[in-house]
Design a protein around this motif. Structure first.
Motif, PDB file in Angstrom:
ATOM      1  N   GLN A   1      -3.415 -16.468  15.041  1.00  0.00           N
ATOM      2  CA  GLN A   1      -3.215 -16.517  13.595  1.00  0.00           C
ATOM      3  C   GLN A   1      -3.994 -15.450  12.842  1.00  0.00           C
ATOM      4  O   GLN A   1      -4.146 -15.550  11.620  1.00  0.00           O
ATOM      5  CB  GLN A   1      -3.615 -17.896  13.057  1.00  0.00           C
ATOM      6  N   ALA A   2      -4.488 -14.414  13.524  1.00  0.00           N
ATOM      7  CA  ALA A   2      -5.307 -13.404  12.856  1.00  0.00           C
ATOM      8  C   ALA A   2      -5.144 -12.046  13.518  1.00  0.00           C
ATOM      9  O   ALA A   2      -4.775 -11.942  14.685  1.00  0.00           O
ATOM     10  CB  ALA A   2      -6.778 -13.819  12.893  1.00  0.00           C
ATOM     11  N   ALA A   3      -5.442 -11.020  12.720  1.00  0.00           N
ATOM     12  CA  ALA A   3      -5.426  -9.646  13.223  1.00  0.00           C
ATOM     13  C   ALA A   3      -6.512  -8.851  12.514  1.00  0.00           C
ATOM     14  O   ALA A   3      -6.773  -9.067  11.323  1.00  0.00           O
ATOM     15  CB  ALA A   3      -4.071  -8.998  12.981  1.00  0.00           C
ATOM     16  N   ASP A   4      -7.143  -7.952  13.243  1.00  0.00           N
ATOM     17  CA  ASP A   4      -8.101  -7.006  12.684  1.00  0.00           C
ATOM     18  C   ASP A   4      -7.422  -5.643  12.707  1.00  0.00           C
ATOM     19  O   ASP A   4      -6.951  -5.198  13.759  1.00  0.00           O
ATOM     20  CB  ASP A   4      -9.389  -6.971  13.506  1.00  0.00           C
ATOM     21  N   LEU A   5      -7.381  -4.992  11.525  1.00  0.00           N
ATOM     22  CA  LEU A   5      -6.558  -3.801  11.341  1.00  0.00           C
ATOM     23  C   LEU A   5      -7.308  -2.687  10.637  1.00  0.00           C
ATOM     24  O   LEU A   5      -8.220  -2.946   9.853  1.00  0.00           O
ATOM     25  CB  LEU A   5      -5.317  -4.160  10.507  1.00  0.00           C
ATOM     26  N   ARG A   6      -6.846  -1.468  10.870  1.00  0.00           N
ATOM     27  CA  ARG A   6      -7.438  -0.292  10.242  1.00  0.00           C
ATOM     28  C   ARG A   6      -6.318   0.677   9.878  1.00  0.00           C
ATOM     29  O   ARG A   6      -5.316   0.764  10.581  1.00  0.00           O
ATOM     30  CB  ARG A   6      -8.398   0.353  11.232  1.00  0.00           C
ATOM     31  N   LEU A   7      -6.519   1.410   8.794  1.00  0.00           N
ATOM     32  CA  LEU A   7      -5.648   2.525   8.406  1.00  0.00           C
ATOM     33  C   LEU A   7      -6.546   3.714   8.079  1.00  0.00           C
ATOM     34  O   LEU A   7      -7.490   3.577   7.312  1.00  0.00           O
ATOM     35  CB  LEU A   7      -4.811   2.185   7.166  1.00  0.00           C
ATOM     36  N   ALA A   8      -6.234   4.869   8.631  1.00  0.00           N
ATOM     37  CA  ALA A   8      -7.036   6.063   8.348  1.00  0.00           C
ATOM     38  C   ALA A   8      -6.859   6.521   6.906  1.00  0.00           C
ATOM     39  O   ALA A   8      -7.786   7.047   6.305  1.00  0.00           O
ATOM     40  CB  ALA A   8      -6.667   7.188   9.316  1.00  0.00           C
ATOM     41  N   SER A   9      -5.685   6.283   6.341  1.00  0.00           N
ATOM     42  CA  SER A   9      -5.383   6.793   5.003  1.00  0.00           C
ATOM     43  C   SER A   9      -5.758   5.837   3.873  1.00  0.00           C
ATOM     44  O   SER A   9      -5.581   6.169   2.700  1.00  0.00           O
ATOM     45  CB  SER A   9      -3.889   7.122   4.895  1.00  0.00           C
ATOM     46  N   ARG A  10      -6.261   4.659   4.201  1.00  0.00           N
ATOM     47  CA  ARG A  10      -6.641   3.690   3.175  1.00  0.00           C
ATOM     48  C   ARG A  10      -8.031   3.146   3.489  1.00  0.00           C
ATOM     49  O   ARG A  10      -8.395   2.953   4.650  1.00  0.00           O
ATOM     50  CB  ARG A  10      -5.648   2.523   3.108  1.00  0.00           C
TER      51      ARG A  10
ATOM     52  N   MET B   1       0.823  -1.221   0.000  1.00  0.00           N
ATOM     53  CA  MET B   1       0.000   0.000   0.000  1.00  0.00           C
ATOM     54  C   MET B   1       0.849   1.261   0.000  1.00  0.00           C
ATOM     55  O   MET B   1       0.315   2.358  -0.130  1.00  0.00           O
ATOM     56  CB  MET B   1      -0.936   0.001   1.221  1.00  0.00           C
ATOM     57  N   ASP B   2       2.161   1.110   0.161  1.00  0.00           N
ATOM     58  CA  ASP B   2       3.090   2.253   0.133  1.00  0.00           C
ATOM     59  C   ASP B   2       2.617   3.362   1.065  1.00  0.00           C
ATOM     60  O   ASP B   2       2.392   4.495   0.652  1.00  0.00           O
ATOM     61  CB  ASP B   2       3.261   2.766  -1.298  1.00  0.00           C
ATOM     62  N   VAL B   3       2.475   3.015   2.337  1.00  0.00           N
ATOM     63  CA  VAL B   3       1.978   3.945   3.345  1.00  0.00           C
ATOM     64  C   VAL B   3       2.942   3.941   4.536  1.00  0.00           C
ATOM     65  O   VAL B   3       3.534   2.917   4.852  1.00  0.00           O
ATOM     66  CB  VAL B   3       0.538   3.546   3.772  1.00  0.00           C
ATOM     67  N   ASN B   4       3.120   5.096   5.152  1.00  0.00           N
ATOM     68  CA  ASN B   4       3.961   5.189   6.345  1.00  0.00           C
ATOM     69  C   ASN B   4       3.150   5.102   7.632  1.00  0.00           C
ATOM     70  O   ASN B   4       3.700   4.863   8.698  1.00  0.00           O
ATOM     71  CB  ASN B   4       4.760   6.499   6.341  1.00  0.00           C
ATOM     72  N   GLU B   5       1.873   5.323   7.535  1.00  0.00           N
ATOM     73  CA  GLU B   5       0.990   5.284   8.705  1.00  0.00           C
ATOM     74  C   GLU B   5       1.001   3.885   9.331  1.00  0.00           C
ATOM     75  O   GLU B   5       0.914   2.885   8.626  1.00  0.00           O
ATOM     76  CB  GLU B   5      -0.430   5.618   8.249  1.00  0.00           C
ATOM     77  N   PRO B   6       1.102   3.787  10.653  1.00  0.00           N
ATOM     78  CA  PRO B   6       1.037   2.467  11.286  1.00  0.00           C
ATOM     79  C   PRO B   6      -0.394   1.926  11.259  1.00  0.00           C
ATOM     80  O   PRO B   6      -1.353   2.681  11.223  1.00  0.00           O
ATOM     81  CB  PRO B   6       1.483   2.740  12.722  1.00  0.00           C
TER      82      PRO B   6
END
Length: 189
Positions: free
Chosen positions: A142-151, A104-109
């Motif tokens: 074996q799983a993670a739920d994730l979010r990015l504000a910029s995507r 995704m070429d993003v720097n946001e964690p």
């Protein structure tokens, strides 16, 4: 967890210093394994938790070797904070997360919503939502739920799906993406 060295630097500070130099000298990704194209010869994970206020930003893999102390910190970060239980996370999931992040070429964690879940936490969440699986891979680490504000959810899911390495769930109403190292499949739209 972090011990002072004789120079007064913490282990975490040393890892961060190493990370800064290692990332600057990172080789190209042309030799990356098929499903981790974009993961590269150096793998880095960046996340924060809105629940605990903790942040993590570190290289955890270099030239085919996982960094033991970095993996230990990732496991602690991804613990079930509700009951303060740590489980060894399946590193395939971390690799998928890192590769998708790079694609995704993003720097946001990433914002980590859920990593490891104890059976008690999973049962509690299942009683509140139909979207929580009885035998969730979260309980296996074996799983993670994730979010990015910029995507968007779609952008995140497409990056994870392109890794062709596990399950990807799109949760538009809750604005997050589920990534796991189970069977290759996708759901939610």
């Amino acid at each position: 967890m972090t011990h002072n060295t004789s120079t007064g630097l913490t282990r975490r500070a040393l890892l961060r210093a190493f990370t800064a130099t290692a990332v600057a000298a990172a080789p190209t990704y042309s030799m990356a394994a098929g499903f981790l194209r974009g993961g590269g010869d150096i793998r880095r994970i960046r996340m924060y938790s809105g629940r605990t206020g903790e942040r993590i930003d570190m290289v955890y893999w270099i030239d085919g070797d996982y960094i033991k102390d970095a993996v230990k910190e990732i496991n602690y970060f991804m613990r079930d904070w509700r009951v303060d239980q740590v489980k060894t996370m399946d590193l395939r999931t971390i690799d998928i997360m890192a590769a998708a992040h790079n694609l995704m070429d993003v720097n946001e964690p990433y914002m980590l919503l859920s990593g490891y879940r104890s059976p008690q936490t999973n049962a509690m969440l299942r009683s509140r939502s139909r979207g929580v699986a009885r035998n969730s891979l979260h309980m296996q680490g074996q799983a993670a739920d994730l979010r990015l504000a910029s995507r968007s959810v779609s952008q995140m899911a497409n990056a994870a799906i392109s890794c062709r390495a596990g399950g990807v769930g799109k949760y538009y109403r809750s604005n997050f993406v589920h990534m796991d190292c189970g069977e290759v499949r996708s759901w939610g739209g």
